[in-house]
Structures are given as structure tokens and as C-alpha cells.
Design a protein around this motif. Sequence first.
Motif, mmCIF file in Angstrom:
data_model
loop_
_atom_site.group_PDB
_atom_site.id
_atom_site.type_symbol
_atom_site.label_atom_id
_atom_site.label_comp_id
_atom_site.label_asym_id
_atom_site.label_seq_id
_atom_site.Cartn_x
_atom_site.Cartn_y
_atom_site.Cartn_z
ATOM 1 N N THR A 247 1.577 -6.621 3.570
ATOM 2 C CA THR A 247 2.162 -6.491 2.235
ATOM 3 C C THR A 247 3.146 -7.619 1.954
ATOM 4 N N ALA B 251 2.522 -10.551 -0.904
ATOM 5 C CA ALA B 251 3.417 -10.562 -2.061
ATOM 6 C C ALA B 251 4.175 -11.874 -2.203
ATOM 7 N N ALA C 132 -0.796 -7.261 -2.657
ATOM 8 C CA ALA C 132 0.453 -6.698 -2.146
ATOM 9 C C ALA C 132 0.586 -5.227 -2.531
#
Length: 401
Positions: free
Chosen positions: A158, A162, A260
Motif C-alpha cells: 500500500t 500510494a 493503493a
Amino acid sequence: MHNSDIDQPHIAQRVFTSNTLAIIAVVAVALNLRPALAALGPVLDRIEAASGLTSTGAGALTTLPVFLMGLGALAGSSLQRWVGEGRGIAFGVAIIALACVARLFWFSSAGLLASAAASGLGIAAVQALMPGFIKRVFPLDAGRIMGLYSTGIMGGATLAAATAAGLSRFVGWEAMLGLWGLPALLALVLWQGTSSSYTSVRRTVFRQAVGRPPSRSGRAWLLLVFFGVGTGAYTLVLAWLPPFYVQLGRSEDVAGYVLAGLTLMEVIAGLAVSAFINRFPNRRGPLAAALCSILGGLICLIIMPLTLALPAMILLGLGIGALFPLSLIVTLDHADEPASAGRLSAFVQGGGYMIASIMPFAAGWLRGRSDDLSQAWVMMAVGVGLLILLATRFSPEERII
């Protein structure tokens, strides 16, 4: 009053502190097992243009490390005997750190593929040895700790997804990829400092493990196929979901946020599995729910990928995030002893990751031929449908080794 009565609370406190630090170290290591792969997707088109990689070659940046994860996992029992769990995991984290840092200086197509291969070997060492470590150190709570471990893996993905596009604009995609060596080095220091108290078990203990080899069990092969096809959904999405949305007209930032958001849903699902898995001694219900969620997300990508982007992200994230720890937990359920769990986990992950590695490469080949990834989502949906049928076979009463 005996001295032992006085010391007992202090001993309990030391054990609690030691176990807490061990859990933190496990999660810290887990956070570094996917950024080397997850940071590629949002800037993959830029990497292709700068390095000269084709779509098939770009797919190999995920396929190669995942395939080597499989090979490394199969060698996990040998690594366990030679250096032990603690040192083997430290060795794997060190390789991951070096592979990431190498991308700062060697960012040609050959360098990218070489660093991808190295990171795959490092990840393989950790993934092959960590389940046995968890089973031995937390014998009564292995399912929950495995859930935290797998959630940490998805949490690292994640963060990488992101931040990839934004960081690459400020420092360049080469430096963005290389910076992921720093948290890996920090995790290595933390692991070395907290795992030493658990590595006093002699390696000869593992040589004494007896039992039928996993390769002679039909159930072990079913677990291998289940893990491989299920993980294939993860590797396919990890490698090609951002380029899919870039191709549909979305920016790199938006495509990165979609990945993400999906991996954030994976983290939430992984935490839920960790919190509630002990309430489901029969894992077949949670497995079916996770697979149906993945199937729903793939259908969204196939029929209306732009309009249904948010439902696709949520369904895929929750399904994949639950399926990954559930697959590992179901595997551990089939072994009673830590050494046996390590052998079975290495076998299942070894062959499983080899199967999973096919998905990103096949998708890259399809994209190179038709400039369309929809066929890859259809292929994955068929595989998930087969897994729903296969999940009904995993009775909680059966053991393999």
C-alpha cells in the motif's frame, strides 16, 4: 513465600515484552516484502520508455521475482538446516535492501531484471522461513500472528503504490525505487535485535523432523494449486492494474491511488482475518467469501472498469487481502509440528509462487499482442471460479504431516 513466587510476575513480564517485540519485528520484516514489486506498477509506462523494456519484459519485472520466490521457497528447508530461521530471515532482508539500493545505480533493463531477481530470492528466504518461526514461537496463536504478518506484507505494498508516482516526480523513478532499501535496512536491524532470543534452538532439531514428504500427499498438491492461482490474482493486479487504468486515460497518480486503495482494503481484510479467524475453525466459509469478492471485482473490471472502478477496488482488495492469509493459515492447519509446518509451507509456497508468476507475464504478452488487458481479467476470473470449487475440499479435520 518462595523466591520463585516473587519472580514469576517478572518472568511473565519479560516473556510478554519479548513476544511483543518479536511481533513488531515480524511485521517490520513483512512491510518490506512487496515494495520492490508494488512500486513498479504506477510508473511502469515510464520505466518501459526509459529502459526500452517491452510489455512482456515489463511483465517479467514481476514474474521473475515471483518465480524465484517459488524456487527459493522450495529450498527453504535446506536453508533452515544450514543457517536457522533467524539468520536465514536476516539474510533475506539484507538481499532485499541491497537489491533496492542497486536500482539507484543500475537502472538499465538488465539492471532492473537483475535487481528484480535478487529481491525475489530475498523475499523467498523470508517467506519460506517465517511460517516455521511463527509456528514455533507462537504455537497457540499462530493463526493470528500469520494474519498480522500477511497484513504487514500488504501494508508495505500500500505504501509503495500510494507514494510511487509522487516520489518519482521529485527524485526520479530510479531513486524512488532505490529508497525502499532504507526501511529494509531498518527492519534488518530490528530483526537482529529482537529475534536472537528465539534462535537458540539447535538446527539439529529440524533434522530430526520425520513424516511423509509433502510432495507425496495429494492434499499438499491441492494446497499448492490453490495458493498459486489465488496468489496469481494478487500478482496480476499488482503488476497491471495501474497500467490498465493509465491506458484507459487516467493519470499515473490516479492509477497509483487505485492500487493503493486496493491494497489498503487488503490490509483491512488481513486485520479482520487476524482478529476473527479463531472463530472459524472450519476455514471453508471465509475462503468462499474471499473468493466470491475477488470474482465480483474482476467482473467489474471486465464489464465497466471506469464506472465500477471503486467497487472493483473494494471487492478485489477485500478478497485478495483475506485470501492470502487464509491460504497460509489453511496450509499451517495441515501440519502439527513447527518443522513440518515449515516443510509444508515451503512446498506450497514454492510451487504456488511459480504458478502465480505466470499471470503477470501472460498479461504482458496479451497486452503486447492486443493492447488490451481485459482478456487477462477474464482468464483470472475463470481461475477464481475453479478455486471456489476447490475450497470445499479443505476439511478442518485432515492433517498431512
